[in-house]
Design a protein around this motif. Sequence first.
Motif, PDB file in Angstrom:
ATOM      1  N   ASN A 145       1.308 -12.942 -24.563  1.00 40.91           N
ATOM      2  CA  ASN A 145       1.415 -11.751 -25.805  1.00 40.91           C
ATOM      3  C   ASN A 145       0.319 -10.906 -25.363  1.00 40.91           C
ATOM      4  O   ASN A 145       0.668  -9.867 -26.105  1.00 40.91           O
ATOM      5  N   ILE A 146      -0.446 -10.710 -24.327  1.00 39.82           N
ATOM      6  CA  ILE A 146      -1.314  -9.948 -24.261  1.00 39.82           C
ATOM      7  C   ILE A 146      -0.770  -8.625 -23.676  1.00 39.82           C
ATOM      8  O   ILE A 146       0.187  -8.537 -22.841  1.00 39.82           O
ATOM      9  N   MET A 147      -1.140  -7.402 -24.092  1.00 38.44           N
ATOM     10  CA  MET A 147      -0.568  -6.241 -23.688  1.00 38.44           C
ATOM     11  C   MET A 147      -1.155  -5.762 -22.403  1.00 38.44           C
ATOM     12  O   MET A 147      -2.586  -5.909 -22.280  1.00 38.44           O
ATOM     13  N   HIS A 148      -0.403  -5.646 -21.189  1.00 40.23           N
ATOM     14  CA  HIS A 148      -0.874  -5.374 -20.085  1.00 40.23           C
ATOM     15  C   HIS A 148       0.164  -4.659 -19.028  1.00 40.23           C
ATOM     16  O   HIS A 148       1.421  -4.329 -19.593  1.00 40.23           O
ATOM     17  N   GLY A 149      -0.503  -3.826 -18.046  1.00 41.16           N
ATOM     18  CA  GLY A 149       0.235  -3.030 -17.243  1.00 41.16           C
ATOM     19  C   GLY A 149      -0.390  -2.942 -15.924  1.00 41.16           C
ATOM     20  O   GLY A 149      -1.439  -3.305 -15.759  1.00 41.16           O
ATOM     21  N   SER A 150       0.129  -2.115 -14.821  1.00 42.07           N
ATOM     22  CA  SER A 150      -0.518  -1.918 -13.868  1.00 42.07           C
ATOM     23  C   SER A 150      -0.049  -0.386 -13.391  1.00 42.07           C
ATOM     24  O   SER A 150       0.973  -0.050 -13.334  1.00 42.07           O
ATOM     25  N   ALA A 151      -1.018   0.319 -12.653  1.00 43.44           N
ATOM     26  CA  ALA A 151      -0.946   1.360 -12.020  1.00 43.44           C
ATOM     27  C   ALA A 151      -0.185   1.161 -10.729  1.00 43.44           C
ATOM     28  O   ALA A 151      -0.133   0.285 -10.097  1.00 43.44           O
ATOM     29  N   SER A 152       0.287   2.352 -10.294  1.00 42.33           N
ATOM     30  CA  SER A 152       1.107   2.176  -8.682  1.00 42.33           C
ATOM     31  C   SER A 152      -0.266   2.304  -7.822  1.00 42.33           C
ATOM     32  O   SER A 152      -1.470   2.335  -8.168  1.00 42.33           O
ATOM     33  N   ASN A 153       0.001   1.924  -6.589  1.00 43.03           N
ATOM     34  CA  ASN A 153      -0.758   1.677  -5.493  1.00 43.03           C
ATOM     35  C   ASN A 153      -0.495   2.448  -4.407  1.00 43.03           C
ATOM     36  O   ASN A 153       0.375   2.495  -3.677  1.00 43.03           O
ATOM     37  N   ILE A 154      -1.477   3.786  -4.461  1.00 44.75           N
ATOM     38  CA  ILE A 154      -1.154   4.756  -3.193  1.00 44.75           C
ATOM     39  C   ILE A 154      -2.228   4.555  -2.129  1.00 44.75           C
ATOM     40  O   ILE A 154      -2.254   5.472  -1.290  1.00 44.75           O
ATOM     41  N   GLY A 205       0.860  -1.103  -0.254  1.00 40.96           N
ATOM     42  CA  GLY A 205      -0.081  -0.083  -0.042  1.00 40.96           C
ATOM     43  C   GLY A 205       0.805   1.062  -0.056  1.00 40.96           C
ATOM     44  O   GLY A 205       2.173   1.066   0.153  1.00 40.96           O
ATOM     45  N   PHE A 206       0.079   2.369  -0.293  1.00 40.76           N
ATOM     46  CA  PHE A 206       0.736   3.672  -0.233  1.00 40.76           C
ATOM     47  C   PHE A 206       1.819   3.897  -1.330  1.00 40.76           C
ATOM     48  O   PHE A 206       1.999   4.741  -1.868  1.00 40.76           O
ATOM     49  N   GLU A 207       2.809   2.961  -1.484  1.00 36.88           N
ATOM     50  CA  GLU A 207       3.796   3.178  -2.425  1.00 36.88           C
ATOM     51  C   GLU A 207       4.254   2.241  -3.380  1.00 36.88           C
ATOM     52  O   GLU A 207       5.357   2.135  -3.879  1.00 36.88           O
ATOM     53  N   GLY A 208       3.356   1.163  -3.606  1.00 36.76           N
ATOM     54  CA  GLY A 208       3.456  -0.006  -4.592  1.00 36.76           C
ATOM     55  C   GLY A 208       3.761   0.591  -5.843  1.00 36.76           C
ATOM     56  O   GLY A 208       2.819   1.408  -6.584  1.00 36.76           O
ATOM     57  N   THR A 209       4.791   0.418  -6.622  1.00 38.90           N
ATOM     58  CA  THR A 209       4.970   0.949  -7.937  1.00 38.90           C
ATOM     59  C   THR A 209       4.545  -0.129  -9.005  1.00 38.90           C
ATOM     60  O   THR A 209       4.856  -1.450  -8.842  1.00 38.90           O
ATOM     61  N   GLY A 210       3.879   0.454 -10.178  1.00 36.85           N
ATOM     62  CA  GLY A 210       3.272  -0.795 -11.177  1.00 36.85           C
ATOM     63  C   GLY A 210       4.237  -0.963 -12.066  1.00 36.85           C
ATOM     64  O   GLY A 210       5.564  -0.729 -11.961  1.00 36.85           O
ATOM     65  N   PHE A 211       3.773  -1.668 -13.366  1.00 38.42           N
ATOM     66  CA  PHE A 211       4.604  -2.021 -14.380  1.00 38.42           C
ATOM     67  C   PHE A 211       3.998  -1.314 -15.577  1.00 38.42           C
ATOM     68  O   PHE A 211       2.617  -1.398 -15.763  1.00 38.42           O
ATOM     69  N   TYR A 212       4.671  -0.523 -16.521  1.00 40.46           N
ATOM     70  CA  TYR A 212       4.293  -0.145 -17.563  1.00 40.46           C
ATOM     71  C   TYR A 212       3.638  -0.917 -18.419  1.00 40.46           C
ATOM     72  O   TYR A 212       4.216  -2.237 -18.443  1.00 40.46           O
ATOM     73  N   TRP A 213       3.271  -0.430 -19.489  1.00 36.86           N
ATOM     74  CA  TRP A 213       2.661  -1.282 -20.566  1.00 36.86           C
ATOM     75  C   TRP A 213       3.492  -2.233 -21.245  1.00 36.86           C
ATOM     76  O   TRP A 213       4.597  -1.831 -21.515  1.00 36.86           O
ATOM     77  N   HIS A 214       3.354  -3.649 -21.495  1.00 38.18           N
ATOM     78  CA  HIS A 214       4.301  -4.626 -22.114  1.00 38.18           C
ATOM     79  C   HIS A 214       3.602  -5.736 -22.521  1.00 38.18           C
ATOM     80  O   HIS A 214       2.551  -6.223 -21.760  1.00 38.18           O
ATOM     81  N   SER A 215       4.333  -6.356 -23.165  1.00 35.83           N
ATOM     82  CA  SER A 215       3.805  -8.006 -23.590  1.00 35.83           C
ATOM     83  C   SER A 215       4.799  -8.755 -23.035  1.00 35.83           C
ATOM     84  O   SER A 215       6.038  -8.801 -23.135  1.00 35.83           O
ATOM     85  N   ASP A 216       4.572  -9.660 -21.999  1.00 34.93           N
ATOM     86  CA  ASP A 216       5.614 -10.650 -21.331  1.00 34.93           C
ATOM     87  C   ASP A 216       6.372 -11.245 -22.506  1.00 34.93           C
ATOM     88  O   ASP A 216       7.466 -11.585 -22.371  1.00 34.93           O
ATOM     89  N   PHE A 217       5.770 -12.117 -23.460  1.00 36.58           N
ATOM     90  CA  PHE A 217       6.311 -12.716 -24.607  1.00 36.58           C
ATOM     91  C   PHE A 217       7.467 -11.751 -25.198  1.00 36.58           C
ATOM     92  O   PHE A 217       8.459 -12.371 -25.542  1.00 36.58           O
TER      93      PHE A 217
END
Length: 296
Positions: free
Chosen positions: A245-254, A138-150
């Motif tokens: 190969n799906i395009m995914h990412g996650s925002a940060s967690n404040i 919580g509060f400061e978890g940073t996410g992952f920018y858009w990417h394809s794992d493959f």
Amino acid sequence: MTLADSRIDRYPTRTPSPQAMLDRLDPTVWGEPESGALESLASFESDGYAIIDELLTTAEVADFSAEIDRLASDPELRLDERVIVEKKSNRVRSIFEVHRISPMVADLVHDPRVIELARHVLGSDVYIHQSRVNYMPGFEGTGFYWHSDFETWHAEDGMPAPRAVSLSIALTDNYPFNGSLMLMPGSHRTFVPCQGATPTDYYRESLQEQWIGVPSHEHITEMAEKCGIAQFTGARGSALLFDSNIMHGSASNITPFPRSNIFLVFNSVENELVAPYSAPASRPTYIAAREFDPVR
Ligand code: 6CS
Ligand code: FE
């Protein structure tokens, strides 16, 4: 010309100049349609992902949560190179090869509720390419920018085809606002090449923050306009099965609400890693396994 030079790279990426997006050359679901497993995977072919509600019971979630908290607070494990910490807070962000560290996670890999999903999608025996626990504090978890794992697994780990599938099992409630995974439905049918060569030992930074192997704003815009953006929200115990190969990412967690998940990546035994397609050297085996014995 060496064998490596003569290899055909069907998904060229990490090139000096920008490249056009490519249509996927491979199937999404490799297994024959069967009753039962298919129901929960009906959307997988079209969307590139499927949500499995209540994969784990409430009691199992509690046990796994206690287990990953035990791992995150183990001082000895903290010094292990498989533990990745957050850049700023130095808190544990991921623990790789968790199925070799935790007997409980090892059992989960063999659980029919898990292994049958992977075998159905990949249409073959499977092995674990990568496993990890993600702690998005919580509060400061940073996410992952858009990417394809493959794109990463092809360029840096030498994965020939997108015949791998990830299972992200939520151990905390995934709300829209606490850094939950965003996906572009259907984007798995397009390979998005990235510009820029892979630096030496890139994994030492990319697992904290990825800046090579990320698509251009132009391609992200085009994919988002074509596919839209969906968010994986679900109660603890639910799981997201998604194509490599799906395009995914996650925002940060404040928010004060952490988002932890167990992340298991299955690769087909018919898709064994070879030399990296676009990186100076292979990544360590705790990030990309190079023993291909099938999970029985
Ligand atoms: O580099 C990798 O293998 C990892 N990186 C990301 C951002 N997602 C997939 C994978 O776990
Ligand atoms: Fe990813």
